[in-house]
Design an enzyme around this catalytic site. Sequence first.
Site, short mmCIF file in Angstrom:
data_model
loop_
_atom_site.label_atom_id
_atom_site.label_comp_id
_atom_site.label_asym_id
_atom_site.label_seq_id
_atom_site.Cartn_x
_atom_site.Cartn_y
_atom_site.Cartn_z
N HIS A 110 0.81 -1.23 0.00
CA HIS A 110 0.00 0.00 0.00
C HIS A 110 0.84 1.27 0.00
O HIS A 110 0.35 2.34 0.34
CB HIS A 110 -0.99 -0.04 1.18
CG HIS A 110 -2.03 -1.13 1.05
ND1 HIS A 110 -2.76 -1.61 2.11
CD2 HIS A 110 -2.43 -1.82 -0.03
CE1 HIS A 110 -3.59 -2.56 1.67
NE2 HIS A 110 -3.41 -2.72 0.38
N THR A 177 -3.73 -8.56 10.58
CA THR A 177 -4.52 -8.00 9.49
C THR A 177 -5.95 -8.53 9.60
O THR A 177 -6.17 -9.71 9.85
CB THR A 177 -3.91 -8.30 8.10
OG1 THR A 177 -4.85 -7.90 7.10
CG2 THR A 177 -3.55 -9.75 7.90
P1 NAD Z 1 -7.10 -3.32 10.26
O1 NAD Z 1 -7.01 -2.05 11.01
O2 NAD Z 1 -8.26 -3.58 9.40
O3 NAD Z 1 -7.02 -4.56 11.29
C1 NAD Z 1 -6.07 -4.62 12.31
C2 NAD Z 1 -6.04 -6.07 12.83
O4 NAD Z 1 -5.03 -6.13 13.83
C3 NAD Z 1 -7.35 -6.53 13.48
O5 NAD Z 1 -7.71 -7.79 12.94
C4 NAD Z 1 -6.98 -6.65 14.96
O6 NAD Z 1 -7.67 -7.73 15.60
C5 NAD Z 1 -5.50 -6.91 14.91
N1 NAD Z 1 -4.73 -6.50 16.09
C6 NAD Z 1 -5.03 -5.53 16.98
N2 NAD Z 1 -4.06 -5.43 17.92
C7 NAD Z 1 -3.12 -6.36 17.59
C8 NAD Z 1 -1.87 -6.75 18.16
N3 NAD Z 1 -1.38 -6.15 19.26
N4 NAD Z 1 -1.16 -7.74 17.56
C9 NAD Z 1 -1.65 -8.36 16.45
N5 NAD Z 1 -2.81 -8.03 15.87
C10 NAD Z 1 -3.54 -7.05 16.43
O7 NAD Z 1 -5.73 -3.46 9.48
P2 NAD Z 1 -5.38 -4.04 8.05
O8 NAD Z 1 -5.93 -5.41 7.87
O9 NAD Z 1 -3.93 -3.87 7.92
O10 NAD Z 1 -6.15 -3.10 7.00
C11 NAD Z 1 -6.19 -1.70 7.15
C12 NAD Z 1 -5.61 -0.93 6.00
O11 NAD Z 1 -5.16 0.36 6.47
C13 NAD Z 1 -4.39 -1.55 5.46
O12 NAD Z 1 -4.15 -1.07 4.19
C14 NAD Z 1 -3.37 -1.01 6.45
O13 NAD Z 1 -2.07 -1.15 6.08
C15 NAD Z 1 -3.75 0.44 6.54
N6 NAD Z 1 -3.26 0.96 7.84
C16 NAD Z 1 -1.92 1.00 8.05
C17 NAD Z 1 -1.41 1.41 9.27
C18 NAD Z 1 0.08 1.39 9.45
O14 NAD Z 1 0.82 1.66 8.51
N7 NAD Z 1 0.58 1.02 10.62
C19 NAD Z 1 -2.27 1.79 10.30
C20 NAD Z 1 -3.67 1.76 10.04
C21 NAD Z 1 -4.13 1.32 8.80
#
Ligand code: NAD
Length: 229
Positions: A110, A177
């Site tokens: 992404h 994810t």
């Molecule tokens: P999402 O926000 O949809 O889901 C996050 C997942 O992480 C959930 O299933 C949750 O149960 C799990 N989770 C929560 N705490 C956790 C922990 N401590 N350890 C392991 N798992 C944990 O995220 P997604 O599936 O990546 O999709 C969201 C989209 O937005 C993607 O494109 C993502 O990359 C982007 N995004 C990126 C960031 C970043 O760069 N850090 C932050 C927010 C969203």
Amino acid sequence: MIRVSDYERVVFFTGAGMSVESGVPTYRGPGGVWKEYDYEAYACQPAFDRDPTNVWEFHNYRRGLVGACAANRGHQLVAAAAEQVSVTVVTQNIDGLHQLAGTQEVIELHGSLWRVRCDACGAREEDREAPKAVLRCACGAWWRPDIVWFGDALDDASIAGAVSSIGACDLLVSIGTSAVVYPAAQLPLIAREAGAKLLEINPEPTPMSAIYDECMRGTATEMLEALCR
Ligand code: NAD
Ligand code: ZN
């Protein structure tokens, strides 16, 4: 009990949950600070075309939040695994924390919050400025965050790299994810078809949990400690 050291080619397929313990908020979980902004309205090409200053204000805010976060123990364990086995990270995250922890092979499905591109002349630039001060390319056009926004297509080279590393791995570990963002959510199926072992790390079940051989219900750091022993 799955252990990384029992395999040869490991893909870590990571999402926002990987960075939760660094303090980077998820979109869907509790405490999503993006709620201050309607992020779909700030993270799409039409919004940028209409009002680039506004979209940059949002992305500079994100740069500030994410730039204050450090890689966590989980990112470090993934990086350290590369001393034992071949490691590729395929990430949906745009935060750059896998690279900060020292992982060399990172495919960013992404894009990156720390990279900009110019759609007028094709230039690209990387920096970790927060906020980014110069918002225009040398050619005069606006820099655009090199992020896959809502409605954007994924980059062909990233998809191809992800498909080939996932198709060639013998262990795929999905971490944090929610498996609802397509086409990324379907990539682990390629590992399954290729006969790899599949492990999901997530405190909660996901719509894709059923395709995994094993699921570890806990946080990324705790579960990686066990997996990488
Ligand atoms: P999402 O926000 O949809 O889901 C996050 C997942 O992480 C959930 O299933 C949750 O149960 C799990 N989770 C929560 N705490 C956790 C922990 N401590 N350890 C392991 N798992 C944990 O995220 P997604 O599936 O990546 O999709 C969201 C989209 O937005 C993607 O494109 C993502 O990359 C982007 N995004 C990126 C960031 C970043 O760069 N850090 C932050 C927010 C969203
Ligand atoms: Zn330019």
